[in-house]
Design a protein around this motif. Structure first.
Motif, PDB file in Angstrom:
ATOM      1  N   ALA A 139      -1.308  -7.531  -0.777  1.00  0.00           N
ATOM      2  CA  ALA A 139      -1.045  -6.234  -1.404  1.00  0.00           C
ATOM      3  C   ALA A 139      -0.847  -5.141  -0.367  1.00  0.00           C
ATOM      4  CB  ALA A 139      -2.197  -5.884  -2.337  1.00  0.00           C
ATOM      5  N   ARG A 140      -1.646  -5.164   0.683  1.00  0.00           N
ATOM      6  CA  ARG A 140      -1.544  -4.121   1.713  1.00  0.00           C
ATOM      7  C   ARG A 140      -0.179  -4.147   2.387  1.00  0.00           C
ATOM      8  NH1 ARG A 140      -5.829  -5.303   4.039  1.00  0.00           N
ATOM      9  NH2 ARG A 140      -5.169  -6.440   5.898  1.00  0.00           N
ATOM     10  N   TYR A 141       0.280  -5.329   2.755  1.00  0.00           N
ATOM     11  CA  TYR A 141       1.586  -5.437   3.418  1.00  0.00           C
ATOM     12  C   TYR A 141       2.734  -5.239   2.433  1.00  0.00           C
ATOM     13  CZ  TYR A 141      -0.226  -6.775   7.969  1.00  0.00           C
ATOM     14  OH  TYR A 141      -0.840  -6.749   9.198  1.00  0.00           O
ATOM     15  N   ALA A 142       2.535  -5.646   1.167  1.00  0.00           N
ATOM     16  CA  ALA A 142       3.579  -5.442   0.164  1.00  0.00           C
ATOM     17  C   ALA A 142       3.805  -3.959  -0.090  1.00  0.00           C
ATOM     18  CB  ALA A 142       3.203  -6.156  -1.135  1.00  0.00           C
ATOM     19  N   SER A 150       6.388 -10.254   2.482  1.00  0.00           N
ATOM     20  CA  SER A 150       6.229  -9.384   3.643  1.00  0.00           C
ATOM     21  C   SER A 150       5.917 -10.212   4.893  1.00  0.00           C
ATOM     22  CB  SER A 150       5.105  -8.383   3.379  1.00  0.00           C
ATOM     23  OG  SER A 150       3.879  -9.080   3.194  1.00  0.00           O
ATOM     24  N   GLN A 151       5.411  -9.520   5.909  1.00  0.00           N
ATOM     25  CA  GLN A 151       5.082 -10.188   7.172  1.00  0.00           C
ATOM     26  C   GLN A 151       4.021 -11.268   7.014  1.00  0.00           C
ATOM     27  OE1 GLN A 151       4.382  -7.610  10.587  1.00  0.00           O
ATOM     28  NE2 GLN A 151       5.419  -5.928   9.520  1.00  0.00           N
ATOM     29  N   VAL A 152       3.215 -11.158   5.983  1.00  0.00           N
ATOM     30  CA  VAL A 152       2.199 -12.192   5.745  1.00  0.00           C
ATOM     31  C   VAL A 152       2.860 -13.558   5.615  1.00  0.00           C
ATOM     32  CG1 VAL A 152       0.418 -12.984   4.141  1.00  0.00           C
ATOM     33  CG2 VAL A 152       0.650 -10.545   4.654  1.00  0.00           C
ATOM     34  N   VAL A 177      -1.637  -3.628  -5.486  1.00  0.00           N
ATOM     35  CA  VAL A 177      -0.463  -2.895  -4.970  1.00  0.00           C
ATOM     36  C   VAL A 177      -0.329  -1.554  -5.682  1.00  0.00           C
ATOM     37  CG1 VAL A 177       2.064  -2.883  -4.860  1.00  0.00           C
ATOM     38  CG2 VAL A 177       0.808  -4.947  -4.236  1.00  0.00           C
ATOM     39  N   MET A 178      -0.490  -1.573  -7.011  1.00  0.00           N
ATOM     40  CA  MET A 178      -0.383  -0.324  -7.772  1.00  0.00           C
ATOM     41  C   MET A 178      -1.408   0.697  -7.304  1.00  0.00           C
ATOM     42  SD  MET A 178       0.220  -1.554 -11.698  1.00  0.00           S
ATOM     43  CE  MET A 178       1.360  -2.882 -12.110  1.00  0.00           C
ATOM     44  N   TYR A 184      -4.923   4.921  -3.525  1.00  0.00           N
ATOM     45  CA  TYR A 184      -6.251   4.377  -3.241  1.00  0.00           C
ATOM     46  C   TYR A 184      -6.086   3.179  -2.300  1.00  0.00           C
ATOM     47  CZ  TYR A 184      -8.024   7.153  -7.136  1.00  0.00           C
ATOM     48  OH  TYR A 184      -8.366   8.188  -7.975  1.00  0.00           O
ATOM     49  N   PRO A 185      -6.075   3.397  -1.000  1.00  0.00           N
ATOM     50  CA  PRO A 185      -5.755   2.310  -0.060  1.00  0.00           C
ATOM     51  C   PRO A 185      -6.841   1.244   0.057  1.00  0.00           C
ATOM     52  CG  PRO A 185      -6.380   4.287   1.147  1.00  0.00           C
ATOM     53  CD  PRO A 185      -6.290   4.677  -0.297  1.00  0.00           C
TER      54      PRO A 185
END
Length: 458
Positions: A139-142, A150-152, A177-178, A184-185
């Motif tokens: 989710a963080r990279y997306a 993503s890079q994952v 992701v939402m 809200y990271p």
């Protein structure tokens, strides 16, 4: 007020309307106290599915994509506006609920627990290893790269070194992701919202089967189930999966009891959400469908009943296939080694899984409190005193779900009894609580309480 707060409220409102309109489009007239929490949960699923489809169409993940895909998911059911309007006609009627003193006490206690759960999910960062190496990592990279692949998945240094966690069913990842797009990271606040809505749904279901005092006490007992309470504020796939699965079972049972085919469609949406949130769930949905098929055919007839049963399984299979077949093969450069973990069925291993599950997981009061033992006691007493079971279909759902979990532990080498099957019990506990509320013994106790209250008022 920080900008992420109104964005979060707007997102939840959009998801709630999406679920509300989706249920309304089926033509099913649900009890309002059941409809409201169920709609938000189903709306979360449909919103995540809509955003995923946009990503498959090549639209980058962004706040704008999230909002537009949510609006699209909300508007599609309105194509059946006349049906939606008729189904939701009673939504804004004056509530008839009149809380009593015991309601106030029970609600106060549940509210206190809900406050702690929301605070914990908002304040604490993601800590479970499965989430840090999978759900939250993807989710963080997306959210940062604007794409799930993503890079994952594309970094050459990671190829061949990924565990199965990044490939988990996508619902929890997309909800995360939402939250990151909203602002809200680090939080997983949506998990507590799922938990509270599921508690509300369970309470409303119990209240329709038993006296309000008994329903409230059973709700408290369910909420305080030690293992499930611990998962009501941490990022994992299991609690949300259990919520969708239990809603599917309850709505399928209600559609049969009420002879209302539209309820079967609502259950199909919930089961599809369950398969969108955990990969092994289609096996369990298939077993639930097989257990309910004789009743479905008896109530709705062979043609309509078979179409309903196949529709339930088809929707579940579709959401499973979108991620595990279409997305893995058409979009991701790497795939999980799930096939390598499959093994042939072995009867001795199956017996070992059943034995270990009972001794290490099922019989543990430290994990489940007294719900399982109370369920067994109620079933035994009902059988001895009434010579019949008040909720045979629901008890059948409990049995086949146990069977499905044992099969998962037998044929998947990665399914560890103390971990995977323990969390699989989340699907069964709410069904047990509903079965207790609908039992003959509790029905007799409810009748006695209603008579006592009527006598006091007179």
């Amino acid at each position: 007020m920080k900008s992420e707060v109104p964005l979060l409220v707007l997102t939840l409102l959009m998801q709630w309307l999406t679920g509300l309109f989706a249920v309304g489009a089926t033509g099913y007239r649900a009890q309002r106290s059941v409809l409201l929490p169920m709609s938000l949960l189903l709306g979360m699923f449909l919103h995540s599915l809509s955003m995923f489809i946009a990503q498959m169409a090549g639209v980058p993940l962004s706040l704008q994509t999230m909002m537009v895909s949510g609006i699209a998911a909300m508007l599609v059911p309105l194509l059946r506006w006349n049906v939606v309007r008729g189904s939701l006609a009673g939504l804004f009627m004056m509530p008839r609920f009149r809380p009593t003193l015991y309601d106030v006490v029970i609600f106060g206690f549940i509210g206190y627990v809900a406050y702690m759960v929301v605070w914990a999910s908002w304040y604490w960062p993601v800590t479970p290893f499965d989430a840090m190496a999978g759900i939250d990592l993807v989710a963080r990279y997306a959210a940062r790269d604007g794409m799930i692949a993503s890079q994952v998945f594309t970094d050459p240094s990671l190829q061949g070194n990924l565990s199965n966690q990044p490939f988990y069913a996508p619902f929890a990842m997309l909800m995360q992701v939402m939250m990151k797009l909203v602002g809200y990271p680090y939080t997983q606040i949506w998990v507590s919202i799922v938990a509270i809505c599921f508690w509300w749904f369970t309470w409303a279901t119990l209240r329709s089967l038993a006296h309000p005092l008994i329903a409230g006490l059973l709700t408290v007992l369910f909420i305080l189930t030690p293992e499930m309470l611990g998962y009501s504020y941490i990022l994992q796939t299991d609690f949300a999966n259990a919520a969708f699965f239990a809603i599917g079972c309850v709505m399928l049972m209600r559609s049969i009891d009420e002879k209302e085919f539209a309820g079967t469609i609502v259950s199909a949406i919930a089961f599809a959400g369950a398969c969108w949130s955990r990969t092994e769930t289609p096996l369990l949905v298939g077993l639930i469908g097989a257990a309910a098929l004789p009743q479905i055919l008896r109530v709705f007839g062979p043609v309509k009943g078979l179409a309903g049963a196949l529709g339930v399984f088809a929707m579940s299979t579709l959401t499973f296939a979108l991620w595990n077949i279409v997305f893995f093969n058409a979009y991701l450069p790497v795939r999980p080694s799930t096939a390598d973990q499959l093994r042939s069925f072995d009867l001795s291993l199956f017996a070992q899984v059943v034995s270990t599950s009972w001794t290490s997981v099922i019989s543990s009061t430290e994990l489940w409190g007294w719900i399982i033992w109370l369920f067994i006691a109620v079933i035994v007493i009902d059988t001895l005193l009434n010579r019949r079971l008040a909720q045979p279909l629901l008890i059948g759902f409990v049995v086949v779900t146990f069977l499905g979990l044992f099969l998962v532990g037998t044929i998947f080498s990665a399914a560890v009894v103390e971990q995977t099957l323990r969390r699989g019990m989340f699907k069964i506990i709410p069904l047990m609580v509903v079965a207790i509320a609908g039992s003959g013994m509790v029905s007799s106790a409810s009748t006695a309480l209603y008579s006592w209250e009527a006598g006091r008022k007179s």
